[in-house]
Scaffold this active site. Sequence first.
Site, PDB file in Angstrom:
ATOM      1  N   LEU A 104      21.737-127.023 -54.809  1.00 44.19           N
ATOM      2  CA  LEU A 104      21.518-125.715 -54.257  1.00 44.19           C
ATOM      3  C   LEU A 104      22.973-124.546 -54.540  1.00 44.19           C
ATOM      4  O   LEU A 104      22.742-123.597 -54.367  1.00 44.19           O
ATOM      5  CB  LEU A 104      21.144-125.796 -52.782  1.00 44.19           C
ATOM      6  CG  LEU A 104      20.099-126.723 -52.437  1.00 44.19           C
ATOM      7  CD1 LEU A 104      20.125-127.303 -51.223  1.00 44.19           C
ATOM      8  CD2 LEU A 104      18.663-126.079 -52.941  1.00 44.19           C
ATOM      9  N   GLU A 148      26.391-138.760 -49.872  1.00 41.30           N
ATOM     10  CA  GLU A 148      27.104-140.139 -50.053  1.00 41.30           C
ATOM     11  C   GLU A 148      26.831-140.734 -51.452  1.00 41.30           C
ATOM     12  O   GLU A 148      27.652-141.550 -51.698  1.00 41.30           O
ATOM     13  CB  GLU A 148      26.490-140.876 -49.131  1.00 41.30           C
ATOM     14  CG  GLU A 148      26.749-140.319 -47.513  1.00 41.30           C
ATOM     15  CD  GLU A 148      25.827-141.025 -46.443  1.00 41.30           C
ATOM     16  OE1 GLU A 148      26.168-142.224 -46.066  1.00 41.30           O
ATOM     17  OE2 GLU A 148      24.818-140.283 -46.156  1.00 41.30           O
TER      18      GLU A 148
HETATM   19 MO1  MOS Z   1      27.004-141.026 -43.304  1.00 42.13          MO
HETATM   20  S1  MOS Z   1      27.901-142.677 -43.249  1.00 42.13           S
HETATM   21  O1  MOS Z   1      25.518-141.213 -42.764  1.00 42.13           O
HETATM   22  O2  MOS Z   1      28.012-139.834 -42.432  1.00 42.13           O
END
Ligand code: MOS
Length: 761
Positions: free
Chosen positions: A654, A728
């Site tokens: 994005l 993540e």
């Molecule tokens: Mo993450 S470890 O769900 O901030």
Amino acid sequence: MMEFARTALRYVPDALLPGTRPKPVRGQHGHVGEPVSRIDGALKVGGTARFAAEVKLDGMLYAALVHSTIAKGRIASIETAAAEQAPGVALVMTHRNAPRMKAPKGMMDGGGVAGSSLPVMQDATVHWNGEAVALVLAETQEQADHAAALVRVAYDPAPALTDFSVARGKAKRPDSVLMEPAAVTIGDAEKALAKAPHRVDRRYTTPRHNHNAIELHAATVAWDGDTLILHDATQMLNGTAGTMAGVFGIQPEQVRVLSPFVGGGFGGKGLWTHQILAAAAARLAGRPVRIMLSREGVYRLVGGRTLTEQRVAIGADAEGRFTALIHEGVAAMTAHNNCPEQFTFPARHLYAAGSFRLEQTIAEMDMLANTFMRAPGESVGTFALECAIDELAETMVVDPIELRRRNEPERDPTSGNAFSSRHLTKAFDDGAARFGWDRRDPVPGRRREGEWRIGMGVATATYPYLRMPGNAARIRIDAHGHATVSTAGHEMGMGTATVQAQHAADRLGLPLDSVTFEYGDSALPAGAMAGGSQQTVATLAAVTAAAEALIKELLRIAGNDSPLAGLRLADVVAVDGGLAQAGDPTRHERYASILARAGRDAVEAEAKAPLPLEMLKYSMHSTGAQFAEVAVSDVTGEVRVRRLLGSFDCGRILNPKAAASQFRGGIIMGLGLALTEETLFDARTGRVMNPSLAEYHVPVHMDVPEIGVIWTDLPDPHAPMGARGIGEIGITGVGAAIANAVYNATGTRVRDLPITLDKLL
Ligand code: MOS
């Protein structure tokens, strides 16, 4: 944090399943996809962004904590007189005078978000080494710190289970791991492994890690009657409000949590004891309170990543196709939290195999509750799995990328569901070309530059697509045609405000500066938690729903004199500061004009994101390929990472500028996981021995090389705006890519993180 999505989705009736495809983007103006700089950047660089510990309230007192020095037992006596008489002290709070409070509801046991469900300072019991046993309030921070040092505590210790080698012997299988079965068994994997012509069977260990966000955990709290105002550093506004309300026996609406800026979260900026203690002390003292943990305090009161011991065994046929994939092991946890570090999850979705045995157990210990830390499970699970694949490739004399390609599944290998979108092979191909993978010498230890041995490694990155249901957004358009988009979301530095403004501008046909994105306040419509890499997409879905509700309302009030008369939502696009008939730009009216004719100052609409039902039908994951080049000194054993490249398949990107930064941040954290980060936990006392950035090593600037980041940018047809999460995945696979590169450089396999120089000499 991801369990919320999974829990809620369990109860969705099948009848609701059809019709889950996202609608086409209306009135696309092209802000999405542009590398827009952070809207909040100037505020942060200029020092005017106000963080939780920078809020000043009249009559505010400062808090300091006293931490227990035993892991389990009781407080025998606590001597507070000297502290009470120290200069500036207003209150010393212990279990003897703390207000009565209910135990906070923890993650996964009753809809709360507290890191632990233990009661806070309610009796003389001590539960972990470092627990807060007293809190001092004083007129200044220095006075509070001084007085806290004068509190004398004597303990009756009880036998504590603080030795993992003992706890491991009592490990048990939990009922579930983040709402998924703790064990997945397909076929007889041990038998298939024994018969396989090629096999590896290895053990890998990963240590505890601590959260070290630059912003220390902090809260500034005030009571207004029975209403609690909590200026917090949090990635879970609404959950914190609800859980705090439960603790103090008030309604969730009586807690207002404000958190406009957060200086790094990574899973650690949740609800821990310090916010509860500060609110309790503020009530007792009748004055506002500021609490900011010391760096050591963060190690004592805020959980981190737990340790794991993992076994990965892979059997392959003569062509390298997996006949058996076994991933099992144990993680340490406490009896009062539920964060089992789901390290077997990557193996559930990444490779085709003839048989699977994926199973994890938990060893309970007397320690601070562990918690989520950037890609919990996947970060350490990919270390073990992706090292084992490298070891198998070595055994078979096959290129490790080629071995992965031969095991690329058609469908999710354990659920049987179709992937919503998966271009992992392309990510590997693109990454290999960019990184120059063909320059890797497959024979370890052959590339040298003076004292340095050079090696290259690769690994798969993966993180699930998650979404928390129940979040909402409100959009208000004023008489000038300016839109304010409001939702209780979080900006922890990842670019939330910027990306959401880009999307809202496109969605409403407005220039970027005609949109204000309002967030960071639990009084706004309920927002998504910033966790599980799902906030961005969850918020997009809510804003889309609110925009549609708003456009309906605008068409209603436009009336018969408008060029839009008679048109419905499905007939119009948002463009040029107003609405137009799709395909006929001459039938257009600006928002300001619609409002003026209707005699309105503003129009607003609020809507909830639809349930993320596509998650039930599809296996949805971001994936990627991590490449590393290292140099290892023959003389000292020191590892220097010379180059890193992440090649990701995360759907549509994005904002490439914000995304690249997110990916790089994750990769740097992966570098720390590979080489430097380790919480040293004393097995005798249960005490963390290195609670400071001087002794807990995170990568510093000189450790971090050039990091390349590329992506497929192929939209996921089953995700809002085609985007999956990116927050993540960056950390995943990095540990293995670096470990595999170290092997390629030296011929030494290090299966125990971190890869410190003593393990290479
Ligand atoms: Mo993450 S470890 O769900 O901030």
